[in-house]
Design an enzyme around this catalytic site. Structure first.
Site, PDB file in Angstrom:
ATOM      1  N   PRO A 540     -24.564 -25.670   0.921  1.00 48.82           N
ATOM      2  CA  PRO A 540     -25.938 -25.933   1.354  1.00 48.82           C
ATOM      3  C   PRO A 540     -26.926 -24.848   0.958  1.00 48.82           C
ATOM      4  CG  PRO A 540     -24.796 -24.876   3.148  1.00 48.82           C
ATOM      5  CD  PRO A 540     -23.814 -24.939   1.989  1.00 48.82           C
ATOM      6  N   ASP A 541     -26.672 -24.103  -0.098  1.00 47.83           N
ATOM      7  CA  ASP A 541     -27.457 -22.908  -0.408  1.00 47.83           C
ATOM      8  C   ASP A 541     -28.948 -23.185  -0.560  1.00 47.83           C
ATOM      9  OD1 ASP A 541     -24.629 -22.803  -1.467  1.00 47.83           O
ATOM     10  OD2 ASP A 541     -25.143 -20.689  -1.588  1.00 47.83           O
ATOM     11  N   HIS A 542     -29.298 -24.174  -1.382  1.00 46.45           N
ATOM     12  CA  HIS A 542     -30.715 -24.410  -1.638  1.00 46.45           C
ATOM     13  C   HIS A 542     -31.440 -24.891  -0.389  1.00 46.45           C
ATOM     14  CE1 HIS A 542     -28.915 -24.633  -5.719  1.00 46.45           C
ATOM     15  NE2 HIS A 542     -30.022 -24.014  -6.058  1.00 46.45           N
TER      16      HIS A 542
END
Length: 755
Positions: A540-542
């Site tokens: 889920p980085d972005h």
């Protein structure tokens, strides 16, 4: 409890369905959110996952809101800050004439886009048209749609970010804005953007250069069977490999120093089998514990229920029981942000149907931000300690909007995203993720380096980080320490599992978070237990980066009233679990004996004419089935699509009102006429790269938000001397002394490159 930072902000919500979650983010942060809907309630109250006569999708998207009859919209809009409405449903010109500071977010599936205004989307269709589907699955197999609601939940976060940004700009300028938000744009930007920064395992190779079929990436974050299931490893840095080598007992077969190199390990045909043999008689818990001890990021692959019952989620109280109907309780996420150490969670149930007119609560509007510059965040200084993807993304979003973002780094602990096997001094993915920033290479563990940093802190607005829990405290850079130096500073931390709880100090990367949060276990081909297919995904980085920036903007708005800063914490695991909220609630209700009715919509990926060509089609109801039969002339859909080119077939189905989309590869996105019509991409150059490359332009089609500038991403230490000279007034002699003492690093061009 700390005051919620958006107290006093007014949001009018006229959208239904999944995008109702946009306004829920504002409600959690304290805004007064009023949903307008017809008498008897909107259709989304009766759609999606149903239990006890209640839509779980509706509940998850609408917690904390009030309701008013739709006839009251125009009257409420006169005193509203943000209006979220379906595209074309309101007279935007008239509403803004009556309220010039109003920000209107017009929401639709494909935006106000020539040729696409009437197209209909679905989660799988967005995956296909964003390039995500082409990267999901096992090489040589059909593409595998990601599970759950990821495209829609990520799109809602992108919409909340741009709406709050436009509101801050309206406070600054006195002028509102009209934002044309496309759900496809939001999914493309916030889930796993094909032209965004990539994980360190890619070593800078952009997704646009992936092979035609699904790429083989399982070796990058391998999933290894063990005694009671599976674990996932992340062995990227040389120090992580050395820990793995020690853990395995220093096997002679892998003692060659070349195994310090990522490419050597990835190319080895014997390394993964050796690790598999070593793990075979050990449990997931034993392997996790040993991995932490040896400095090897390791995570058990958990199912969703195991994830929710983990000691970390229980300690963090990430989910709380909510009464969704009389006497019926279901677990729902208690927010995804902590402000000043307090969870910004559920602030009320999902609203009842409107019973009559309502009024806005009294409020005092925030003071006007200092003017200056032509961008919303011009004049802000940000010290960016962020690394890899989530760290890069938060700083890049602020830099694109005019903030002076200084990336603080040093060669002793380099950012993993600087790894580069594309040739040259910098990779396209790093250049994309760190555009518009400056670089200060400073050893903050040295007393002189720390003192210099604290001088910069005195005039800094925001400090960004995404280390494991406790790292900022060990550096003396936590909010409690820094607010004594600068009471206005805002400090953010984004970590795998949050700043508290038994897992808070675990090493965490996106693939490990996906394993621990139950998503990897869902991302498999049906009936194939070991067909894990999320290896190449960056999530889920972005989206977590955007949630962190939403927290920053909210605290900046609060600071206009109080003069004080604050702290923002994001748990990436909790972000991920929140995106599965309706499913989690449904599973819990089924276990307690309630009947759950599934969403009747069905999506499938069909092979089309050509090499690895595919089309996604979603059948929502009987009307869609009849429309498909008309298009195909009664031929079965799979048979009809097998003879069609996917883009042409999708266009025909969309004309008939059926959600459909061709699977696009990342390399094909810039040439797709939808993205061309929205000026979604632009080509840029970098002084240390031989070839031009593609980047996303503005985060939203807007009247007042300009496209980002084109300042190139920095080389390490490229601006060190300039920053200390101009911002701290150090002399050249002092700067040279600091460089000689290894307190400061200043980039010098290698002779062969300079020539």
């Amino acid at each position: 409890m700390t005051e919620r930072p958006l107290n006093g902000v007014r949001v009018l919500d006229a959208v239904s369905g999944p995008m109702a979650a946009i306004a829920r983010h504002f409600a959690e942060l304290g805004a007064d959110v009023v949903r307008v809907e017809p008498t008897g309630g909107g259709e989304d109250r009766r759609e999606g996952l149903m239990a006890g006569g209640v839509s779980l999708d509706f509940v998850a998207a609408n917690l904390g809101k009030r309701t008013a009859p739709v006839e009251q919209l125009a009257a409420l809009a006169v005193e509203t800050d943000i209006l979220i409405a379906p595209l074309g449903s309101t007279d935007v010109v008239a509403l803004r004439a009556a309220n010039p500071a109003l920000v209107v977010l017009s929401v639709s599936d494909f935006g106000d886009t020539d040729g696409y205004r009437d197209w209909v989307g679905s989660g799988p269709v967005y995956h296909a048209l964003s390039g995500e589907l082409s990267r999901s699955g096992i090489p040589g197999r059909e593409p595998l749609p990601p599970p759950g609601y990821l495209a829609l939940t990520c799109a809602a976060v992108q919409a909340a970010y741009v709406a709050l940004l436009a509101y801050y700009n309206a406070l600054k300028t006195g002028h509102g804005d009209h934002l044309d938000f496309s759900t496809l744009d939001g999914a493309s930007q916030a889930l796993d953007p094909g032209y965004g920064i990539a994980g360190s395992a890619t070593a800078g190779v952009p997704a646009s250069q992936l092979p035609r079929g699904r790429a083989e990436a399982r070796h990058q974050y391998p999933i290894i069977p063990c005694k009671d299931g599976f674990v996932r490893l992340c062995v990227l840095a040389a120090r992580q490999w050395r820990g793995m080598f020690e853990w395995m007992g220093r096997p002679e077969a892998f003692a060659d120093p070349s195994y310090d190199l990522l490419q050597t390990r990835f190319a080895s045909p014997t390394l993964i089998p050796a690790i598999t043999r070593f793990f075979a008689d050990k449990t997931r818990y034993e392997l996790e514990e040993a991995g932490q001890r040896f400095g090897v990021p390791t995570a058990a692959v958990l199912d969703l229920d195991e994830a929710l019952q983990s000691e970390q989620m229980i300690a963090r109280k990430a989910f709380v029981p909510v009464e969704i109907a009389a006497g019926v309780l279901a677990p729902l996420p208690d927010g995804v942000l902590e402000i000043d150490g307090v969870r910004m969670g559920i602030d009320g149930p999902a609203p009842e149907v409107p019973s009559g007119p309502i009024a806005w609560a009294p409020r005092s509007k925030p003071a006007r931000p200092e003017a200056g510059g032509d961008r919303p965040l011009s004049g802000l200084r940000v010290l960016d300690f962020g690394v890899i993807v989530v760290g890069a993304e938060g700083g890049r979003l602020l830099a694109d909007q005019g903030a002076d973002v200084i990336k603080v780094e040093n060669a002793a602990f380099p950012d993993g995203s600087r790894q580069n096997r594309t040739g040259g001094l910098i990779s396209p993915t790093f250049a994309t993720g760190h555009r518009n920033k400056r670089s200060l290479a400073l050893n903050v563990r040295d007393p002189e380096g720390k003192a210099l940093l604290l001088k910069l802190i005195e005039t800094t607005d925001v400090l960004l980080s995404n280390f494991k829990g406790g790292t900022l405290e060990s550096l003396g850079l936590d909010y409690a320490s820094l607010k004594a130096v600068n009471p206005r500073i805002i400090v953010t931390d984004s970590s795998a599992f949050g700043p508290t709880g038994p897992w808070s100090k675990r090493l965490g990367y996106g693939p490990l978070v996906r394993a621990s949060a139950g998503l990897t276990m869902q991302w498999r081909y049906p009936g194939e237990p070991d067909s894990f297919s999320d290896a190449i995904t960056v999530y889920p980085d972005h989206v977590a980066g955007r949630i962190g920036v939403i927290g920053v903007l909210a605290l900046m708005i609060r600071r206009l009233q109080t003069g004080k800063g604050g702290s923002v914490s994001v748990s990436q695991a909790e972000v991920m679990l929140s995106h599965m909220a309706p499913r989690i609630a449904a599973d819990a209700l089924e276990r307690s004996g309630h009947v759950v009715t599934e969403d009747p919509a069905q999506s499938a990926v069909y092979p089309c004419h050509g090499d690895d060509e595919w089309c996604v089609v979603t059948i929502r109801d009987q009307a869609d089935m009849q429309a498909v039969a008309t298009v195909t002339g009664g031929v079965p859909l799979a048979e009809w699509l097998a003879g069609q080119a996917p883009r042409e077939a999708a266009a025909v189905l969309q004309t008939a009102g059926v959600p459909a989309g061709a699977m696009l590869r990342v390399s094909e996105l810039p040439g797709f006429d939808y993205y061309e019509a929205r000026h979604y991409f632009r080509e840029v150059t970098h002084p240390h790269m031989k070839r031009a490359f593609k980047v996303e332009t503005t985060p939203i089609v807007s009247e007042r938000l300009p496209d980002p500038p084109e300042r190139p991403a920095p080389l390490m230490g490229e601006h060190s001397a300039k920053i200390l000279r101009e911002d701290l007034r150090l002399s050249d002699a002092e700067i040279e002394r600091l460089i000689a003492a290894n307190v400061l690093e200043q980039f010098k061009m290698p002779e062969e490159t300079a020539a």
